[in-house]
Design an enzyme around this catalytic site. Sequence first.
Site, PDB file in Angstrom:
ATOM      1  N   HIS A 172       0.827  -1.208   0.000  1.00 38.69           N
ATOM      2  CA  HIS A 172       0.000   0.000   0.000  1.00 38.69           C
ATOM      3  C   HIS A 172       0.856   1.251   0.000  1.00 38.69           C
ATOM      4  CE1 HIS A 172       0.549  -1.437   4.151  1.00 38.69           C
ATOM      5  NE2 HIS A 172       0.598  -0.170   4.524  1.00 38.69           N
ATOM      6  N   HIS A 191       0.846   5.082   1.216  1.00 40.90           N
ATOM      7  CA  HIS A 191       0.197   6.111   2.019  1.00 40.90           C
ATOM      8  C   HIS A 191       0.330   7.427   1.265  1.00 40.90           C
ATOM      9  CE1 HIS A 191       0.103   3.914   6.005  1.00 40.90           C
ATOM     10  NE2 HIS A 191       1.083   3.259   5.437  1.00 40.90           N
TER      11      HIS A 191
HETATM   12  P1  5GP Z   1       1.235   0.209   7.536  1.00 43.83           P
HETATM   13  O1  5GP Z   1       1.517   0.412   8.985  1.00 43.83           O
HETATM   14  O2  5GP Z   1       1.123  -1.268   7.191  1.00 43.83           O
HETATM   15  O3  5GP Z   1       2.134   0.944   6.601  1.00 43.83           O
HETATM   16  O4  5GP Z   1      -0.170   0.873   7.279  1.00 43.83           O
HETATM   17  C1  5GP Z   1      -1.380   0.243   7.498  1.00 43.83           C
HETATM   18  C2  5GP Z   1      -2.431   1.321   7.595  1.00 43.83           C
HETATM   19  O5  5GP Z   1      -3.697   0.719   7.446  1.00 43.83           O
HETATM   20  C3  5GP Z   1      -2.438   2.085   8.909  1.00 43.83           C
HETATM   21  O6  5GP Z   1      -2.228   3.465   8.646  1.00 43.83           O
HETATM   22  C4  5GP Z   1      -3.824   1.797   9.480  1.00 43.83           C
HETATM   23  O7  5GP Z   1      -4.390   2.920  10.126  1.00 43.83           O
HETATM   24  C5  5GP Z   1      -4.607   1.400   8.243  1.00 43.83           C
HETATM   25  N1  5GP Z   1      -5.706   0.481   8.470  1.00 43.83           N
HETATM   26  C6  5GP Z   1      -5.631  -0.689   9.184  1.00 43.83           C
HETATM   27  N2  5GP Z   1      -6.825  -1.312   9.173  1.00 43.83           N
HETATM   28  C7  5GP Z   1      -7.660  -0.523   8.432  1.00 43.83           C
HETATM   29  C8  5GP Z   1      -9.031  -0.655   8.055  1.00 43.83           C
HETATM   30  O8  5GP Z   1      -9.721  -1.615   8.387  1.00 43.83           O
HETATM   31  N3  5GP Z   1      -9.553   0.344   7.298  1.00 43.83           N
HETATM   32  C9  5GP Z   1      -8.805   1.416   6.883  1.00 43.83           C
HETATM   33  N4  5GP Z   1      -9.430   2.341   6.144  1.00 43.83           N
HETATM   34  N5  5GP Z   1      -7.511   1.563   7.220  1.00 43.83           N
HETATM   35  C10 5GP Z   1      -6.947   0.599   7.982  1.00 43.83           C
END
Ligand code: 5GP
Length: 112
Positions: free
Chosen positions: A98, A100
């Site tokens: 993903h 951001h």
């Molecule tokens: P990472 O830490 O893997 O780079 O980012 C994962 C992101 O996914 C985090 O910013 C977290 O807030 C977001 N996230 C986790 N679960 C959900 C969800 O169920 N719905 C949405 N919209 N975002 C999520």
Amino acid sequence: MTIFKKIIDGEIPAEIVYQDEHCLAFRDVNPQAPVHILLIPRKEITSMAAAGPEDHTLMGHLFLKAAEIARAEGIEANGYRVVVNTGQAGGQTVHHLHLHILGGRALMWPPG
Ligand code: 5GP
């Protein structure tokens, strides 16, 4: 199965801001900036490190769409950041690639 795959499949709701046959963008549930959008490929790729030569076009598509989404969200003029957390030390918590897209405030550098 990751939470993002469930969003792709419509099993979990999300505030979708863009989608096409290759990708989906939705607002982060725990926003770290006034605009915080996650852009994901529909293809299940666990991380940036897992992308391969076969994903060449898809990876380009994601970055070009991130720029389009930032423009549509009104954060292009002041500037924004695109982040791809990768692996444990990179802070990745969801194992589906993903991007951001963060903006709407001044962002610090270096990141924490
Ligand atoms: P990472 O830490 O893997 O780079 O980012 C994962 C992101 O996914 C985090 O910013 C977290 O807030 C977001 N996230 C986790 N679960 C959900 C969800 O169920 N719905 C949405 N919209 N975002 C999520």
